[in-house]
Each structure stands twice: as C-alpha cells, then as structure tokens.
Design an enzyme around this catalytic site. Structure first.
Site, mmCIF file in Angstrom:
data_model
loop_
_atom_site.group_PDB
_atom_site.id
_atom_site.type_symbol
_atom_site.label_atom_id
_atom_site.label_comp_id
_atom_site.label_asym_id
_atom_site.label_seq_id
_atom_site.Cartn_x
_atom_site.Cartn_y
_atom_site.Cartn_z
ATOM 1 N N GLY A 125 0.890 -1.236 -0.083
ATOM 2 C CA GLY A 125 0.130 0.001 -0.066
ATOM 3 C C GLY A 125 0.811 1.292 0.042
ATOM 4 N N GLY A 127 0.369 5.717 0.374
ATOM 5 C CA GLY A 127 -0.154 7.045 0.771
ATOM 6 C C GLY A 127 0.482 8.140 0.438
ATOM 7 N N SER A 128 0.032 9.271 1.060
ATOM 8 C CA SER A 128 0.477 10.681 0.964
ATOM 9 C C SER A 128 1.633 10.868 2.134
ATOM 10 C CB SER A 128 -0.569 11.677 1.385
ATOM 11 O OG SER A 128 -1.644 11.685 0.565
ATOM 12 N N PHE A 129 1.808 9.938 2.891
ATOM 13 C CA PHE A 129 2.711 10.010 4.003
ATOM 14 C C PHE A 129 3.801 8.890 4.046
ATOM 15 C CE2 PHE A 129 -1.351 11.999 5.935
ATOM 16 C CZ PHE A 129 -0.790 13.531 5.628
ATOM 17 N N GLY A 130 3.497 8.142 3.279
ATOM 18 C CA GLY A 130 4.388 6.789 3.398
ATOM 19 C C GLY A 130 3.870 5.516 2.562
ATOM 20 N N LYS A 131 4.129 4.618 3.250
ATOM 21 C CA LYS A 131 3.639 3.199 2.424
ATOM 22 C C LYS A 131 3.653 2.087 3.577
ATOM 23 C CE LYS A 131 8.567 2.498 0.552
ATOM 24 N NZ LYS A 131 9.022 2.274 -0.775
ATOM 25 N N VAL A 132 2.894 1.113 3.166
ATOM 26 C CA VAL A 132 2.789 -0.184 3.967
ATOM 27 C C VAL A 132 3.454 -1.396 3.116
ATOM 28 C CG1 VAL A 132 1.220 -1.444 4.999
ATOM 29 C CG2 VAL A 132 0.490 0.792 4.702
ATOM 30 N N LYS A 161 3.672 -0.216 8.461
ATOM 31 C CA LYS A 161 3.187 1.101 7.974
ATOM 32 C C LYS A 161 4.588 2.210 8.219
ATOM 33 C CE LYS A 161 -0.671 4.378 8.579
ATOM 34 N NZ LYS A 161 -1.935 4.588 9.207
ATOM 35 N N ASP A 255 -13.610 6.536 10.585
ATOM 36 C CA ASP A 255 -13.245 6.390 9.046
ATOM 37 C C ASP A 255 -13.521 4.835 8.590
ATOM 38 O OD1 ASP A 255 -11.987 7.311 6.914
ATOM 39 O OD2 ASP A 255 -10.087 7.063 7.587
ATOM 40 N N LYS A 257 -14.831 2.477 6.159
ATOM 41 C CA LYS A 257 -15.151 2.243 4.766
ATOM 42 C C LYS A 257 -14.535 1.029 4.181
ATOM 43 C CE LYS A 257 -10.994 5.310 3.872
ATOM 44 N NZ LYS A 257 -10.492 6.550 3.332
ATOM 45 N N ASN A 260 -10.762 0.632 4.567
ATOM 46 C CA ASN A 260 -10.062 0.319 6.123
ATOM 47 C C ASN A 260 -10.607 -0.939 6.811
ATOM 48 O OD1 ASN A 260 -8.574 2.528 5.885
ATOM 49 N ND2 ASN A 260 -10.025 3.933 7.053
ATOM 50 N N ASP A 273 -5.959 1.659 10.337
ATOM 51 C CA ASP A 273 -6.083 2.980 10.091
ATOM 52 C C ASP A 273 -6.857 3.723 10.841
ATOM 53 O OD1 ASP A 273 -5.104 5.469 9.249
ATOM 54 O OD2 ASP A 273 -5.847 5.004 7.065
ATOM 55 N N THR A 294 -14.137 10.419 5.018
ATOM 56 C CA THR A 294 -14.229 10.300 3.343
ATOM 57 C C THR A 294 -15.707 10.669 3.052
ATOM 58 O OG1 THR A 294 -12.698 8.533 3.527
ATOM 59 C CG2 THR A 294 -14.051 8.924 1.659
#
Length: 458
Positions: A125, A127-132, A161, A255, A257, A260, A273, A294
């Site tokens: 995975g 995202g904006s701040f990093g990865k998994v 993460k 959150d 969804k 997640n 998350d 979201t």
C-alpha cells in the site's frame, strides 16, 4: 557488557523519559566495584533498554535480580544513597516498552524486538505520508521465497506502516499519528488490527501491525461488484463487534469504509488506520467537532459541522452495508458536493438486491438525526437485536467460532494475490535522505514524538 546478559526484565517508571532535548542516565550497578555508568540521549536510552530486553545490551546481574535506574543525571546516579531507589526485578518475567497518554509503561508477557530485526519483503500500500510493507523477522533466514510462490515462511509476516516525519509535520498530522498509536495500544479485539511495535528513526515512524493477507474489503468489492446477503451480514456483524469495543473505550473511529476493513488469512475482518479516530468520546451526538472522514461515508451531523459523537460510526456502518449489498453507497456521485447534498436532503432508496430485513436495518442506521439513529440509545445491543442479524450467534462470532463465508485462497503466508500489482511492484527501500529544510523541521518537532516507541510482541 553485551555478554553480561541474555535475559532481562525491566521496570519502567512513570517518569521514564524526560523531554527529548534533555539527557537521561542509564545507571548500571553490580556487586563488583567500579560498575560502569553512562549518559545517553532519551532516544538512545530507549533503544538501549529495548536491546537489553532482547538480550543484546547492558545490565548487571545482582544475585538473581537485575538493577537498573532510569531518569537520574550521571552525578546523582553515582551517589550510593540513590541505590535504595533501584528496582530489583526478579528474572524470568517477560516485559516490554510502552507509552500511554504521555507516560512510559510496561506491557507484560511480551518482549522487545528491534526494528532492524525486520526484513522488508513487499509493498502492499502507498499513501501521501508513506507506505505499507510486508515484513518478516530477519532472525529467521528469509532468503527463501517470493511472495507470489507457493513456499512456506519460517517467520510469521507482519505489516509495517512507514510514515515520513517531515511529511507528517509539514501537513500538521503529527498529533493524529500519536492518537493512532494510543488507539491501537488500547484496543484489544480480534476484529481490530493489533499493534506489535512502534518505532522512530531520524526520519520515519514505523507501526508494526498484523498482516491481513486477504487485503482490503474494497479490493473484493471491486472484483465482485457486490456481495451476497450472507457475506454482507457476516462482515457487518464483525464490524459491529469492532465498533462496540472501540466505543467502550471512548474511541470514535470516524473512518469506517471498505478500504479500512481488511480481511485476514482466515477471512475475518480487522479494522485498520486510526489516524482520524478521537479519544475520550462517550456521547452519541457530541464530544468532538472536527470535520474529518471520506465524503461518501460522512454523516449529516459531520457535514453540518455542529458537533458529533459515537453515532457517526453507526451511520458509516449503514453506508458500508448498503455498499456491500448494492455495489455502491447510497447517494453516490463523483461530485462530492452532490454526495453531501444527497446525504442531507435526498430520500434513501433501495435497489432490488436489498432484502426487506436489510432495508429495515439500513433505515435505522441511516437515520439523519443522530439521537434517533439505531445504536444511539443502547449502543451495539440495539443493532445486534435487529431482525437482520437474527441468525448470528454473537458469542460464537466474538470468539471466531463462525466460519467465514469466504475463505481466502493463499499460497503462503506472504502471498500478495489480494493486493494491487501497482503496489507490490514498488521498491521496498525506505528513503532516509532528507533536505536541510526537512532536517531542521524534524529537529524542531522532536518533542511531538516523545516516548513514541512501543513493543508488544509475545
């Protein structure tokens, strides 16, 4: 000194670590004269203690006890009278580092595993701040498999993460990272991802969590279009138990969804998350006012910005259940404003795929007035009693004694078949390089991550 110890137990005092700018002393004492003492930064001290738990670092045996003192300055620690404050901990009881609400505490029946014990295997995975990433402990010989091949791992994989400190600070997300760590530390549910460790390097934060090998619920929804009534009910019921547990701790998730909701190797769900979660919320309609989440899953009270509470999670549960049954959330549109207008004003309509019992439940969960929403009077108990869940034995479900309707087909514990190739093809290397501006920003904000490290590995 490394040879002095193979097994150690440590008692951490509430005031273990001072501000990151200060120095603390690790005072080592033994029956022999001239026992060494040293001064370290709190971060170094934390790492050293962790290594000591793993049997790699410094402590001195005193009979069948080990004596360790944290928090003194060097001169004070050398004072013989201070020996009385040293904690004598009998060997043999596993313990590990933790932090709760700004205080350092201990997790029993667990041990510390240094970050460099993990070998990064594959990205799952980004995202904006990093990865998994998937990772395995490198103490086991890990040059043995490709994640796609059917061969057996000798180490249970975890998900790590990785978040860029500079990115988190520049986007003012540092507080949310700490909230996420606190939520994961508090939560103990089979339907919530477990936190095995939290680490901080000079440039990144690391969360070591359960690896959910069957991927996101979203992945399966995209592949199948929608789910059967039986499968939707099963996933929704496990979500009810997860949310019930969080609410009992005063945590509103905010959150929920499909992205997640992860599926583990056996087909059970785990929520992940917690960056948008809020601690200390016990009321159904008040407790916090921030606008987060979201768009497709926002409740009316969140959109109206009049304050909200635990009931936002029951609304989101209704949105997710509707999406599982119909393929899309109600009021779906690519235009976010249209979505919010629909949530606030448009009637709830059902497709022919949705059964009458499901319609009744959804009508209760998607009630626009939070105080009237199903779950707002007696919590999860109201939802469990709904006719839609009549076939669910909740005690069996809580103990994972109900077989999931969908069992993932995996070649091995690190199989990534249920993750997108656009992620798994990415490089696993973590870029530790930062610009001068980023380095300055990080140094100025170190106090935000005081006591971040945590370990809870049995």
């Amino acid at each position: 000194l490394d040879a002095w110890l193979k097994e150690i137990c440590l008692q951490w005092k509430e005031n273990l670590l001072t501000d990151l700018e200060n120095e603390v002393a690790l005072f080592l004492t033994s029956t022999e004269a001239g026992a060494p003492s040293s001064s370290f930064s709190p971060y170094d001290c934390s790492s050293m203690i962790g290594e000591a738990v793993a049997g790699k670092s410094r402590a001195v045996k005193y009979g069948k006890f080990y004596e360790i003192e944290i928090g003194m300055d060097v001169d004070e620690a050398k004072t013989p009278h201070k020996q009385k404050s040293l904690s004598l901990i009998e060997t043999g009881t596993p313990m590990s580092i933790s932090k709760s609400e700004g205080k350092s505490v201990i997790k029993k029946n667990s041990r510390y595993v240094p970050l460099d014990s993990y070998k990064m295997v594959c990205v799952i995975g980004k995202g904006s701040f990093g990865k998994v990433l998937i990772a395995c402990r490198s103490s086991n010989n890990l040059n043995f498999y490709s994640p796609k091949k059917n061969n057996k791992s000798t180490s249970e994989p975890v998900a790590i993460k990785v978040l860029s400190i500079a990115e988190m600070i520049s986007r003012k997300q540092a507080t949310r990272v700490d909230v996420e760590r606190q939520c994961l530390e508090k939560a103990e549910s089979p339907f919530i991802v477990s936190l095995h460790g939290a680490y901080r390097t000079n440039t990144h934060l690391y969360f070591v969590q359960d690896y959910c090998a069957a991927g996101e619920l979203y992945f399966h929804l995209e592949r199948n279009g929608y789910f059967s009534n039986k499968l939707s009910r099963f996933y929704a019921a496990e979500c009810v138990l997860a949310l019930e547990h969080l609410h009992s701790l005063g945590i509103v998730y905010r959150d929920l969804k499909p992205e997640n909701i992860m599926l583990d190797v056996n087909g059970h769900i785990k929520l992940v998350d917690f960056g948008l979660a809020k601690l200390g919320v016990y009321d159904v309609a008040s407790g916090t006012k921030s606008f987060v989440g979201t768009t497709e899953y926002l409740s009316p009270e969140m959109i109206n910005k009049r304050g909200h509470g635990l009931a936002v999670d029951w609304w989101a549960l209704g949105m997710v259940l509707y999406e599982m049954l119909a393929g899309l959330p109600p009021w779906y549109s690519e235009d976010k404003q249209e979505v919010m207008n629909g949530v606030l004003h448009s009637p709830l309509k059902f497709t022919s795929k949705i059964s009458n019992p499901a319609r009744n439940l959804l009508s209760g969960l998607l009630q626009r007035i939070p105080q009237r929403r199903l779950g707002s009077q007696r919590g999860a108990a109201e939802i469990k009693e709904d006719q839609y869940f009549a076939s669910i034995n909740w005690a069996y479900l809580a103990n994972k004694r109900i077989k999931p309707p969908f069992i993932p087909k995996l070649g091995n514990s690190c199989d990534t078949s249920y993750f997108d190739d656009s992620f798994t093809s990415l490089c696993t290397k973590i870029n530790e390089k930062v610009t001068r501006e980023e380095e300055k920003l990080i140094q100025q904000s170190l106090h935000l991550f005081q006591g971040f490290q945590y370990s809870n590995i049995s």
